[in-house]
Design an enzyme around this catalytic site. Structure first.
Site, PDB file in Angstrom:
ATOM      1  N   LYS A 289       0.762  -1.276  -0.192  1.00 38.60           N
ATOM      2  CA  LYS A 289      -0.022  -0.042  -0.022  1.00 38.60           C
ATOM      3  C   LYS A 289       0.896   1.078   0.020  1.00 38.60           C
ATOM      4  O   LYS A 289       1.942   1.060   0.237  1.00 38.60           O
ATOM      5  CB  LYS A 289      -1.016  -0.025   1.133  1.00 38.60           C
ATOM      6  CG  LYS A 289      -0.159  -0.074   2.534  1.00 38.60           C
ATOM      7  CD  LYS A 289      -1.141  -0.038   3.678  1.00 38.60           C
ATOM      8  CE  LYS A 289      -0.485  -0.269   4.993  1.00 38.60           C
ATOM      9  NZ  LYS A 289      -1.511  -0.182   6.246  1.00 38.60           N
TER      10      LYS A 289
ATOM     11  N   ARG B 207      -9.378   0.785  15.312  1.00 36.81           N
ATOM     12  CA  ARG B 207      -9.310   1.604  13.864  1.00 36.81           C
ATOM     13  C   ARG B 207     -10.505   0.719  13.139  1.00 36.81           C
ATOM     14  O   ARG B 207     -11.540   0.635  13.873  1.00 36.81           O
ATOM     15  CB  ARG B 207      -7.957   1.357  13.240  1.00 36.81           C
ATOM     16  CG  ARG B 207      -7.714   2.268  12.580  1.00 36.81           C
ATOM     17  CD  ARG B 207      -6.130   2.197  11.960  1.00 36.81           C
ATOM     18  NE  ARG B 207      -5.635   0.851  11.498  1.00 36.81           N
ATOM     19  CZ  ARG B 207      -4.593   0.678  11.075  1.00 36.81           C
ATOM     20  NH1 ARG B 207      -3.676   1.550  11.055  1.00 36.81           N
ATOM     21  NH2 ARG B 207      -4.335  -0.544  10.724  1.00 36.81           N
TER      22      ARG B 207
ATOM     23  N   MET C 138      10.782  24.781  -0.736  1.00 35.41           N
ATOM     24  CA  MET C 138       9.866  23.898  -1.390  1.00 35.41           C
ATOM     25  C   MET C 138      10.719  22.846  -2.328  1.00 35.41           C
ATOM     26  O   MET C 138      10.363  21.610  -2.395  1.00 35.41           O
ATOM     27  CB  MET C 138       8.883  24.728  -2.141  1.00 35.41           C
ATOM     28  CG  MET C 138       8.080  23.692  -2.958  1.00 35.41           C
ATOM     29  SD  MET C 138       6.542  24.569  -3.809  1.00 35.41           S
ATOM     30  CE  MET C 138       5.492  25.004  -2.259  1.00 35.41           C
TER      31      MET C 138
ATOM     32  N   TYR D  69      15.518  31.399   3.865  1.00 35.62           N
ATOM     33  CA  TYR D  69      14.327  32.037   4.188  1.00 35.62           C
ATOM     34  C   TYR D  69      14.317  32.432   5.841  1.00 35.62           C
ATOM     35  O   TYR D  69      14.997  31.598   6.663  1.00 35.62           O
ATOM     36  CB  TYR D  69      12.883  31.246   4.383  1.00 35.62           C
ATOM     37  CG  TYR D  69      12.580  31.177   2.757  1.00 35.62           C
ATOM     38  CD1 TYR D  69      12.309  32.524   2.064  1.00 35.62           C
ATOM     39  CD2 TYR D  69      12.416  30.234   2.059  1.00 35.62           C
ATOM     40  CE1 TYR D  69      11.864  32.547   0.753  1.00 35.62           C
ATOM     41  CE2 TYR D  69      11.890  30.116   0.751  1.00 35.62           C
ATOM     42  CZ  TYR D  69      11.699  31.522  -0.050  1.00 35.62           C
ATOM     43  OH  TYR D  69      11.115  31.197  -1.100  1.00 35.62           O
TER      44      TYR D  69
END
Length: 820
Positions: free
Chosen positions: A491, A589, A764, A715
């Site tokens: 998965k 779950r 990013m 940044y």
């Protein structure tokens, strides 16, 4: 040379059942790599996790008629016209056949052994000698008890040299390989700690390796490796042979390296041999490559090659790619790049790998063979026959020799004078849903074509080692009973590795089920040709039709999901469609609560459109000893639910509850099946098992710059230093799965053998690393995680789990699959 089935029985001292006049010219041990069955014999080898006997039926249906086995099939009458040779040991039979073939080859055979550099020396030596004489070499690193005889079997009188490598892992193995190769010339590269775990010390291991040369007339070695030199000189048999030793330090060596001078990435060598001095240049500057090149050159001098030919060959040496890569291509194609070697012998192996991948159409893009030493028309006629026998759908030839011999190929084959000629006429729309093999000589620069055919050009890639995944799966098998089935979890895009490719590998490794999260993941596997059962673990209420259309099997976890799927099954006129019931025993779950079991069982008894294939649950904390009591309670609740359901519906079904850590810590609860997940991919912390990391996330430096003291990086001006720094900018950011929490020196990249702190805030699409004191430049590789920085380490730094790190690498990052 062709043997008959009765010849094989005689050579292997086997018992023949069936006709004795079937001709055999090829031997195969891997059922995936049988692309054509004419004149081939299959050797059924039994291993810890594989049994070749299981593939006899399918191979017979594909046309194979000769089988070398250890046990006859129980219903041998079901295989009319087939010859079965029953032997005591299939691997020994393979070795006996190869040894017989070796006795028929009258030209020199060269064998290479040692701890490191075997494959590179073998490849470079083959390239050097191949400039003037036809050479057959072992493919890649086929140096094992199986790989060596498969290589030697390819010997043919049209070759003037055979060059093979031999490796061992246990005492006693080299004598077997010696009988197969029986080399005339032996090369010993070096001795080190690799694969030493089964030897008492290095001297013992070196002595075992030297047994390969007991009948050789010449031995080539580096005198500076004192242990190897001493063992040879002290041995009564080896010391009497023609010893060609070379040295950087000792003037008495037969070959003395008088001078070596570095010029950038090149090294100039001055070598003396037999009172003559030669100047060579090699395009490498690292010590390992220099030693490997000198060893290959020493062998060339020993066999009498012209120094001018040796010099030209050494100047053109290129790095040896140690693997065959599988990449995503344009228009849903898959691309296999094999620039490992370019001799005709390696083409057959590459074509077998191509045909073993899946059911797509196949395309071969092949360059001329450079300096094969073979007569051109005969060589390319043989290549054309091989292409036809293998069933290649599209053939594209690159080079003037192939162009001259185009009449040997089918009419629809296409030819170009050069790589640039192909590129000038390239139309990407002509390649659609194909498996494309790029195979050729390095001078043709087929990587240019590879760049055209690749789906993505982003230089940040996630490499997936398929052999490591197979190894990890087999490690888990050691904890299981022989009858216990495996459901491999693929998965979340195969835990980030690529679901279709991993699923195909699992199917070959004979797992019983695959597990995916959603129906569309399962549908993609079916489109990729995966045929084994696939369980959808988190099906939504609207996916029933997709599940049925793609022959997937749903997890049923609530009464509403049961109602919706039963309704769809009934609407489609199905009877007994397999479903899997999930019981919530404490994870809380998805799943039926324990007080709902009787109602569930009663409903299932009444439904004829579906049938229970398995009942399972999920352990909440199987990895933590502090919760072992809770784990045992979960199993008790699960077994109680299983008992109620089985008693009510009146039939049996599979039971499974163990995840990766559960397999290791609670083997008593393996029941009928287990569900390994992230452990298959070599991530996570698991004691008592030897797992190999299967993923390597890497990129390359885009720019290097000096940042003056006091100036910030990134940044927010968050990273400032009071000293001048050298910064590398790299094209990977948080959109590629590089967690922002690793910035500002919390994490590292591995560059040029050292850790480089991530500097400033991660952006990013880019990040910055401090490479002050590291001799790195633009284009150099940087590892994000892999062999040097583990996924577990990254997870700890990000205060998360390895699952998240793996699955956070998005599909925009190209996956590159390879085998070692």
């Amino acid at each position: 040379m062709i043997f008959t089935s009765s010849d094989i029985a005689r050579i292997t001292a086997g018992t023949l059942t069936g006709p004795g006049d079937i001709s055999v010219s090829d031997l195969v041990t891997d059922s995936r790599q049988i692309s054509f069955t004419g004149n081939a014999a299959f050797i059924a080898i039994r291993g810890v996790n594989h049994d070749g006997h299981k593939f006899i039926d399918s191979l017979f249906k594909r046309g194979l008629r000769v089988f070398i086995v250890e046990v006859l099939p129980s219903k041998v009458d079901f295989y009319p016209d087939a010859a079965f040779i029953v032997t005591r040991n299939s691997i020994e039979a393979l070795q006996l056949l190869a040894a017989k073939k070796r006795t028929c080859f009258k030209s020199p055979v060269i064998a290479v052994t040692g701890s490191a550099g075997k494959t590179i020396v073998k490849e470079w030596l083959s390239d050097l000698i191949g400039r003037t004489s036809p050479v057959i070499r072992s493919p890649k690193s086929y140096n094992s008890q199986v790989g060596v005889p498969l290589s030697v079997w390819k010997l043919d009188d049209k070759f003037k040299y055979g060059i093979f490598e031999a490796g061992i892992s246990f005492p006693g193995e080299m004598e077997k390989l010696q009988r197969v190769i029986d080399p005339d010339i032996g090369i010993f590269t070096n001795i080190g700690d690799a694969h030493s775990e089964n030897f008492t010390d290095l001297e013992t291991k070196a002595g075992e390796k030297l047994k390969l040369f007991v009948n050789a007339s010449t031995i080539i070695f580096c005198r500076d490796h004192s242990l190897i030199a001493r063992l040879i000189w002290d041995d009564k048999i080896l010391s009497r042979k023609n010893l060609i030793d070379w040295s950087f330090n000792n003037h008495d060596a037969r070959i003395f390296v008088k001078k070596r001078t570095r010029h950038g990435d090149n090294t100039d060598l001055t070598i003396s041999y037999n009172d003559e001095t030669y100047d060579f240049r090699i395009p490498f500057s690292d010590r390992a490559s220099i030693e490997n090149a000198i060893t290959a050159a020493s062998a060339c001098l020993a066999i009498g090659m012209k120094p001018s030919d040796i010099g030209k060959g050494l100047a053109e040496l290129v790095s040896v790619a140690m693997r065959m890569e599988l990449k995503s291509g344009i228009n849903n194609c898959q691309l296999i790049e094999d620039f490992y070697n370019s001799d005709p012998g390696s083409l057959g192996m590459a074509l077998e790998y191509l045909r073993s991948q899946n059911n797509r159409k196949t395309t071969l893009i092949l360059s001329d063979f450079v300096q094969s030493g073979r007569e051109e028309k005969e060589l390319y006629s043989e290549v054309a026959d091989l292409v036809r026998k293998t069933g290649i759908d599209k053939f594209i030839g690159i080079g003037k020799a192939l162009m001259r011999n185009s009449s040997s190929f089918d009419d629809d084959a296409r030819f170009y004078y050069s790589t640039d000629d192909f590129i000038a006429h390239f139309n990407g729309n002509e390649f659609l849903n194909e498996m494309i093999l790029l195979k050729g000589a390095r001078v043709f620069e087929l990587e240019k074509i590879g760049r055209l055919l690749e789906l993505k050009v982003h230089i940040t890639v996630l490499e997936i080692n398929l052999d490591a995944i197979s190894h990890n799966l087999n490690e888990f098998r050691k904890f299981l009973n022989p009858e216990t089935r495996i459901m491999a979890m693929v998965k979340a895009f195969g835990y980030g590795a690529g679901a279709a490719e991993i699923a195909g590998l699992m199917e070959y490794n004979q797992v019983s089920y695959l597990g995916v999260a959603y129906a569309d993941e399962g549908a993609d596997l079916r489109k990729a040709g995966v045929s084994i059962p696939v369980i959808v673990m988190n099906p939504d209420l609207t996916s029933a039709d997709v599940i049925i259309q793609n022959n997937l099997e749903p997890e049923i976890y609530s009464f509403s999901s049961l109602e919706k799927f039963a309704e769809a099954a009934s609407r489609n006129g199905l009877f007994g469609y397999p479903v899997h019931l999930k019981i919530d025993t404490g994870m809380h779950r998805l799943g039926f609560m324990t007080d709902e079991i009787q109602k569930l069982a009663s409903l299932m008894k009444e439904l004829s459109c579906i049938r229970i294939m398995s009942v399972f649950s999920h352990l909440a904390s199987s990895e933590d000893p502090a919760f072992d009591k809770f784990t045992h309670q979960q199993v008790e609740l699960y077994l109680s639910a299983v008992s109620k359901i089985r008693e009510t519906v009146g039939y049996s079904f599979l039971r499974h509850i163990l995840n990766t850590s559960g397999i290791l810590r609670f083997p008593q609860y393996q029941f009928d099946m287990v569900r390994p997940g992230i452990g298959i991919y070599g991530a996570g912390s698991f004691k008592g098992i030897s797992l190999r990391p299967a993923s390597r996330f890497k990129t390359r430096i885009s720019q290097v710059k000096r940042i003056p003291a006091g100036e910030p990086v990134g940044y927010g001006c968050a990273d400032v230093s009071d000293i001048e720094r050298v910064i590398a900018i790299l094209p990977v950011g948080y959109a590629d799965g590089l967690d922002r929490g690793l910035g500002n020196r919390k994490g590292n990249l591995f560059i040029k053998g050292k850790r480089a702190p991530l500097t400033g805030n991660i952006c990013m699409d880019t990040c910055m690393a401090d490479i002050t004191g590291i001799n790195a430049s633009e284009g150099d590789e940087a590892e994000i995680f892999g062999q040097n920085i583990s996924i577990n380490e990254i997870a700890r730094q990000c205060e998360t789990i390895p699952y998240e790190i793996l699955t956070s690498v998005p599909q925009r990052v190209k996956r590159v699959f390879f085998r070692e």
